[in-house]
Design a protein around this motif. Structure first.
Motif, PDB file in Angstrom:
ATOM      1  N   GLY A  11       0.826  -1.207   0.000  1.00 38.21           N
ATOM      2  CA  GLY A  11       0.000   0.000   0.000  1.00 38.21           C
ATOM      3  C   GLY A  11       0.860   1.257   0.000  1.00 38.21           C
ATOM      4  O   GLY A  11       2.088   1.207  -0.126  1.00 38.21           O
ATOM      5  N   PHE A  12       0.199   2.371   0.175  1.00 37.19           N
ATOM      6  CA  PHE A  12       0.870   3.682   0.154  1.00 37.19           C
ATOM      7  C   PHE A  12       1.934   3.766   1.263  1.00 37.19           C
ATOM      8  O   PHE A  12       3.139   3.802   0.980  1.00 37.19           O
ATOM      9  CB  PHE A  12      -0.213   4.765   0.273  1.00 37.19           C
ATOM     10  CG  PHE A  12       0.265   6.102   0.733  1.00 37.19           C
ATOM     11  CD1 PHE A  12       1.328   6.738   0.089  1.00 37.19           C
ATOM     12  CD2 PHE A  12      -0.357   6.755   1.803  1.00 37.19           C
ATOM     13  CE1 PHE A  12       1.767   7.990   0.517  1.00 37.19           C
ATOM     14  CE2 PHE A  12       0.074   7.995   2.228  1.00 37.19           C
ATOM     15  CZ  PHE A  12       1.137   8.610   1.598  1.00 37.19           C
ATOM     16  N   LEU A  13       1.515   3.770   2.505  1.00 34.72           N
ATOM     17  CA  LEU A  13       2.492   3.923   3.593  1.00 34.72           C
ATOM     18  C   LEU A  13       3.403   2.710   3.702  1.00 34.72           C
ATOM     19  O   LEU A  13       4.612   2.840   3.907  1.00 34.72           O
ATOM     20  CB  LEU A  13       1.769   4.126   4.936  1.00 34.72           C
ATOM     21  CG  LEU A  13       0.979   5.419   5.090  1.00 34.72           C
ATOM     22  CD1 LEU A  13       0.297   5.460   6.456  1.00 34.72           C
ATOM     23  CD2 LEU A  13       1.886   6.629   4.921  1.00 34.72           C
ATOM     24  N   ASP A  32       0.271  -8.963   1.872  1.00 36.53           N
ATOM     25  CA  ASP A  32      -0.728  -8.020   1.353  1.00 36.53           C
ATOM     26  C   ASP A  32      -1.701  -8.770   0.458  1.00 36.53           C
ATOM     27  O   ASP A  32      -1.288  -9.669  -0.284  1.00 36.53           O
ATOM     28  CB  ASP A  32      -0.029  -6.902   0.551  1.00 36.53           C
ATOM     29  CG  ASP A  32      -0.876  -5.640   0.469  1.00 36.53           C
ATOM     30  OD1 ASP A  32      -1.990  -5.721  -0.086  1.00 36.53           O
ATOM     31  OD2 ASP A  32      -0.434  -4.593   0.956  1.00 36.53           O
ATOM     32  N   GLY A  35      -5.877  -5.564  -1.820  1.00 37.87           N
ATOM     33  CA  GLY A  35      -7.211  -4.964  -1.830  1.00 37.87           C
ATOM     34  C   GLY A  35      -7.153  -3.506  -2.265  1.00 37.87           C
ATOM     35  O   GLY A  35      -7.821  -3.087  -3.204  1.00 37.87           O
ATOM     36  N   SER A  36      -6.337  -2.724  -1.579  1.00 38.62           N
ATOM     37  CA  SER A  36      -6.119  -1.334  -1.988  1.00 38.62           C
ATOM     38  C   SER A  36      -4.648  -1.073  -2.293  1.00 38.62           C
ATOM     39  O   SER A  36      -4.274   0.053  -2.618  1.00 38.62           O
ATOM     40  CB  SER A  36      -6.605  -0.372  -0.897  1.00 38.62           C
ATOM     41  OG  SER A  36      -6.014  -0.703   0.351  1.00 38.62           O
ATOM     42  N   GLY A  37      -3.819  -2.101  -2.188  1.00 41.85           N
ATOM     43  CA  GLY A  37      -2.401  -1.964  -2.520  1.00 41.85           C
ATOM     44  C   GLY A  37      -2.150  -2.415  -3.950  1.00 41.85           C
ATOM     45  O   GLY A  37      -3.023  -2.996  -4.591  1.00 41.85           O
ATOM     46  N   ASP A  56      -3.935 -12.662   2.902  1.00 43.42           N
ATOM     47  CA  ASP A  56      -4.936 -11.867   3.606  1.00 43.42           C
ATOM     48  C   ASP A  56      -4.706 -12.029   5.105  1.00 43.42           C
ATOM     49  O   ASP A  56      -4.714 -13.163   5.612  1.00 43.42           O
ATOM     50  CB  ASP A  56      -6.346 -12.337   3.224  1.00 43.42           C
ATOM     51  CG  ASP A  56      -7.395 -11.339   3.665  1.00 43.42           C
ATOM     52  OD1 ASP A  56      -7.433 -11.025   4.873  1.00 43.42           O
ATOM     53  OD2 ASP A  56      -8.166 -10.875   2.812  1.00 43.42           O
ATOM     54  N   VAL A  57      -4.518 -10.917   5.796  1.00 38.92           N
ATOM     55  CA  VAL A  57      -4.153 -11.012   7.226  1.00 38.92           C
ATOM     56  C   VAL A  57      -5.303 -11.518   8.095  1.00 38.92           C
ATOM     57  O   VAL A  57      -5.092 -11.800   9.276  1.00 38.92           O
ATOM     58  CB  VAL A  57      -3.634  -9.668   7.793  1.00 38.92           C
ATOM     59  CG1 VAL A  57      -2.355  -9.243   7.094  1.00 38.92           C
ATOM     60  CG2 VAL A  57      -4.695  -8.572   7.727  1.00 38.92           C
ATOM     61  N   LEU A  73       0.256  -2.792   9.149  1.00 35.27           N
ATOM     62  CA  LEU A  73      -0.357  -1.645   8.474  1.00 35.27           C
ATOM     63  C   LEU A  73      -1.542  -2.046   7.605  1.00 35.27           C
ATOM     64  O   LEU A  73      -2.184  -1.178   7.014  1.00 35.27           O
ATOM     65  CB  LEU A  73       0.678  -0.913   7.597  1.00 35.27           C
ATOM     66  CG  LEU A  73       1.559   0.112   8.321  1.00 35.27           C
ATOM     67  CD1 LEU A  73       2.627  -0.584   9.135  1.00 35.27           C
ATOM     68  CD2 LEU A  73       2.207   1.070   7.332  1.00 35.27           C
ATOM     69  N   THR A  92     -10.311  -7.054   9.277  1.00 33.23           N
ATOM     70  CA  THR A  92      -8.868  -6.849   9.093  1.00 33.23           C
ATOM     71  C   THR A  92      -8.264  -6.227  10.342  1.00 33.23           C
ATOM     72  O   THR A  92      -7.151  -6.573  10.758  1.00 33.23           O
ATOM     73  CB  THR A  92      -8.624  -5.952   7.861  1.00 33.23           C
ATOM     74  OG1 THR A  92      -9.102  -6.642   6.705  1.00 33.23           O
ATOM     75  CG2 THR A  92      -7.149  -5.629   7.683  1.00 33.23           C
ATOM     76  N   TYR A 145     -14.512   1.205  10.356  1.00 30.67           N
ATOM     77  CA  TYR A 145     -13.086   1.561  10.406  1.00 30.67           C
ATOM     78  C   TYR A 145     -12.712   2.064  11.801  1.00 30.67           C
ATOM     79  O   TYR A 145     -11.830   1.518  12.461  1.00 30.67           O
ATOM     80  CB  TYR A 145     -12.804   2.624   9.350  1.00 30.67           C
ATOM     81  CG  TYR A 145     -11.359   3.054   9.249  1.00 30.67           C
ATOM     82  CD1 TYR A 145     -10.394   2.216   8.688  1.00 30.67           C
ATOM     83  CD2 TYR A 145     -10.954   4.313   9.697  1.00 30.67           C
ATOM     84  CE1 TYR A 145      -9.067   2.615   8.591  1.00 30.67           C
ATOM     85  CE2 TYR A 145      -9.629   4.720   9.590  1.00 30.67           C
ATOM     86  CZ  TYR A 145      -8.690   3.876   9.035  1.00 30.67           C
ATOM     87  OH  TYR A 145      -7.368   4.277   8.930  1.00 30.67           O
ATOM     88  N   LYS A 149     -10.439   0.000  14.537  1.00 26.28           N
ATOM     89  CA  LYS A 149      -9.109   0.500  14.921  1.00 26.28           C
ATOM     90  C   LYS A 149      -9.033   0.655  16.437  1.00 26.28           C
ATOM     91  O   LYS A 149      -7.995   0.398  17.049  1.00 26.28           O
ATOM     92  CB  LYS A 149      -8.825   1.837  14.232  1.00 26.28           C
ATOM     93  CG  LYS A 149      -8.495   1.725  12.742  1.00 26.28           C
ATOM     94  CD  LYS A 149      -7.115   1.125  12.527  1.00 26.28           C
ATOM     95  CE  LYS A 149      -6.694   1.176  11.065  1.00 26.28           C
ATOM     96  NZ  LYS A 149      -5.407   0.511  10.836  1.00 26.28           N
ATOM     97  N   ILE A 172      -1.926   7.515  13.385  1.00 28.73           N
ATOM     98  CA  ILE A 172      -1.490   8.265  12.206  1.00 28.73           C
ATOM     99  C   ILE A 172      -2.571   9.272  11.824  1.00 28.73           C
ATOM    100  O   ILE A 172      -3.747   8.911  11.695  1.00 28.73           O
ATOM    101  CB  ILE A 172      -1.224   7.286  11.040  1.00 28.73           C
ATOM    102  CG1 ILE A 172      -0.170   6.250  11.451  1.00 28.73           C
ATOM    103  CG2 ILE A 172      -0.820   8.039   9.783  1.00 28.73           C
ATOM    104  CD1 ILE A 172      -0.048   5.075  10.470  1.00 28.73           C
ATOM    105  N   THR A 175      -2.046  11.539   6.107  1.00 24.03           N
ATOM    106  CA  THR A 175      -0.727  11.540   5.465  1.00 24.03           C
ATOM    107  C   THR A 175      -0.916  11.345   3.959  1.00 24.03           C
ATOM    108  O   THR A 175      -1.821  10.627   3.535  1.00 24.03           O
ATOM    109  CB  THR A 175       0.150  10.428   6.063  1.00 24.03           C
ATOM    110  OG1 THR A 175       0.245  10.646   7.474  1.00 24.03           O
ATOM    111  CG2 THR A 175       1.542  10.411   5.472  1.00 24.03           C
ATOM    112  N   ARG A 186      -9.441   9.560  -0.876  1.00 21.32           N
ATOM    113  CA  ARG A 186      -9.094  10.495   0.196  1.00 21.32           C
ATOM    114  C   ARG A 186      -8.888  11.880  -0.430  1.00 21.32           C
ATOM    115  O   ARG A 186      -8.706  12.019  -1.632  1.00 21.32           O
ATOM    116  CB  ARG A 186      -7.852   9.997   0.940  1.00 21.32           C
ATOM    117  CG  ARG A 186      -8.210   8.828   1.830  1.00 21.32           C
ATOM    118  CD  ARG A 186      -7.040   8.246   2.586  1.00 21.32           C
ATOM    119  NE  ARG A 186      -6.392   7.161   1.859  1.00 21.32           N
ATOM    120  CZ  ARG A 186      -5.407   6.417   2.346  1.00 21.32           C
ATOM    121  NH1 ARG A 186      -4.961   6.635   3.557  1.00 21.32           N
ATOM    122  NH2 ARG A 186      -4.865   5.442   1.625  1.00 21.32           N
TER     123      ARG A 186
END
Ligand SMILES: NC(=O)c1ccc[n+]([C@@H]2O[C@H](COP(=O)([O-])OP(=O)(O)OC[C@H]3O[C@@H](n4cnc5c(N)ncnc54)[C@H](O)[C@@H]3O)[C@@H](O)[C@H]2O)c1
Length: 324
Positions: A11-13, A32, A35-37, A56-57, A73, A92, A145, A149, A172, A175, A186
């Motif tokens: 993913g991004f980060l 990973d 999914g979004s990565g 998949d985690v 992450l 997740t 979400y 979290k 976080i 970012t 985003r």
């Protein structure tokens, strides 16, 4: 070589974190599910020190020879996905966090859990300190979400107390930077994609809601400083990481229009339910514990991000202009 497992590493980060770890002589395993990565976020890495597993985690982690640190992450993070992928996100950050913590427990590894400023919900305390308990609507559209979290953090604390593990949680704040998907949903990817395509920038509500935007390199420096800090202060602790420069979304749109040479204008749409009104981290804990604070201004960070989005949106045009 030390071995780091990075969930969400495509993913991004996660992909920026992987770059940083490899530069620091870690061997890295990425887990990973894409999914979004995206594989392209790691395609530049030509090294035998990285293993990338499509995993998949929510499923138990594969076996490793040893693990020194688990960076967890994995999780979709775009509000666009909070409705469409609600159950996936909730699991997740619950089953996935459990599996990450079990992996760390099995190998006696340190864990870094990626939490979020969203645990503060629509905050009644401003700026947000780590001691603030938050104001999340359990049944609202952002709950899958935000609440998962919060559960992820609670599970980390429970594991730490029960098993005496070294678990560190980063909250976080927004970012941005290269490798965000243009259609991620985003606000910065939205604005940059719209501005670069000549479309009007969509502001939700009247744009008076505030956010504080951190450039990716600052955030990764903060995560690594926290991960590497001596145990006494850092183990079992939680830190806010983000930029304290708070601006309204309307101001952000105006800055994007300045940075991108475009004829786009600003249009307004209805504000989604539970959109936080304000968001700014109090980073005094990270400053004191890690001697860390962001150094990249919003203007500079956006200027570094624009070429990536240009390339994503129109690779041919971007390659023509860079070869001139
Ligand atoms: N970027 C931010 O502003 C921000 C702010 C707060 C928190 N975070 C947190 O940081 C982490 C990374 O966010 P990001 O901005 O890089 O988002 P991202 O969507 O780019 O990265 C998330 C990665 O996790 C992977 N993933 C999602 N669910 C998975 C699953 N079940 N199994 C395996 N992989 C899975 C995705 O494929 C993706 O590669 C997330 O936990 C997010 O909640 C990010």
């Amino acid at each position: 070589m030390r071995h780091a497992v990075v969930t969400g590493g495509a993913g991004f980060l996660g992909s920026h974190l992987v770059d940083d770890l490899l530069e620091d002589d870690y061997r890295v395993t990425v887990l990973d599910n894409y999914g979004s990565g995206r594989p392209e976020n790691l395609a530049h890495l030509q090294t035998a020190d990285i293993a990338i597993e499509n995993h998949d985690v929510r499923e138990p982690f594969p076996a490793f020879d040893d693990v020194d640190i688990v960076y967890h992450l994995a999780s979709r993070a775009s509000p666009e996905d909070f409705g469409t992928h609600a159950v996936e996100i909730a699991l997740t950050n619950s089953e996935g966090t459990k599996n990450a913590l079990e992996c760390a427990r099995e190998y006696g590894a340190r864990s870094i859990i990626a939490s979020t400023s969203e645990v503060y919900g629509n905050p009644e305390e401003h700026p947000q300190t780590e001691t603030y308990h938050g104001n999340v609507n359990i049944r609202g559209p952002r709950a899958p979400y935000d609440e998962s979290k919060r559960f992820s953090e609670a599970l980390a604390v429970a594991y730490e107390r029960k098993y005496g593990m070294d678990i560190r949680t980063v909250r976080i704040f927004n970012t941005y930077g290269p490798r965000m998907r243009p259609n991620d949903g985003r606000v910065i990817p939205n604005f940059l994609s719209q501005a670069l395509s000549g479309d009007d920038l969509t502001v939700y509500g009247d744009g008076s809601q505030t956010r504080s935007f951190c450039y990716v390199s600052d955030l990764i420096d903060g995560i690594r400083a926290f991960a590497d800090a001596p145990g006494g202060m850092a183990a079992g602790n939680v830190v806010n990481l983000g930029n304290t420069n708070e601006i309204t979304i309307r101001e952000l749109a105006e800055i994007v229009l300045e940075v991108v040479d475009t004829a786009s204008e600003i249009t307004y749409r209805e504000l989604p339910e539970d959109d936080p009104e304000v968001r700014r981290p109090d980073i005094s804990r990270a400053q004191a514990m890690l001697d860390w604070e962001p150094t990249v201004s919003l203007q500079t960070g956006l200027e570094r991000t624009v070429p990536y989005f240009e390339n994503q949106l129109n690779p041919q045009l971007a390659s023509d202009s860079s070869s001139k």
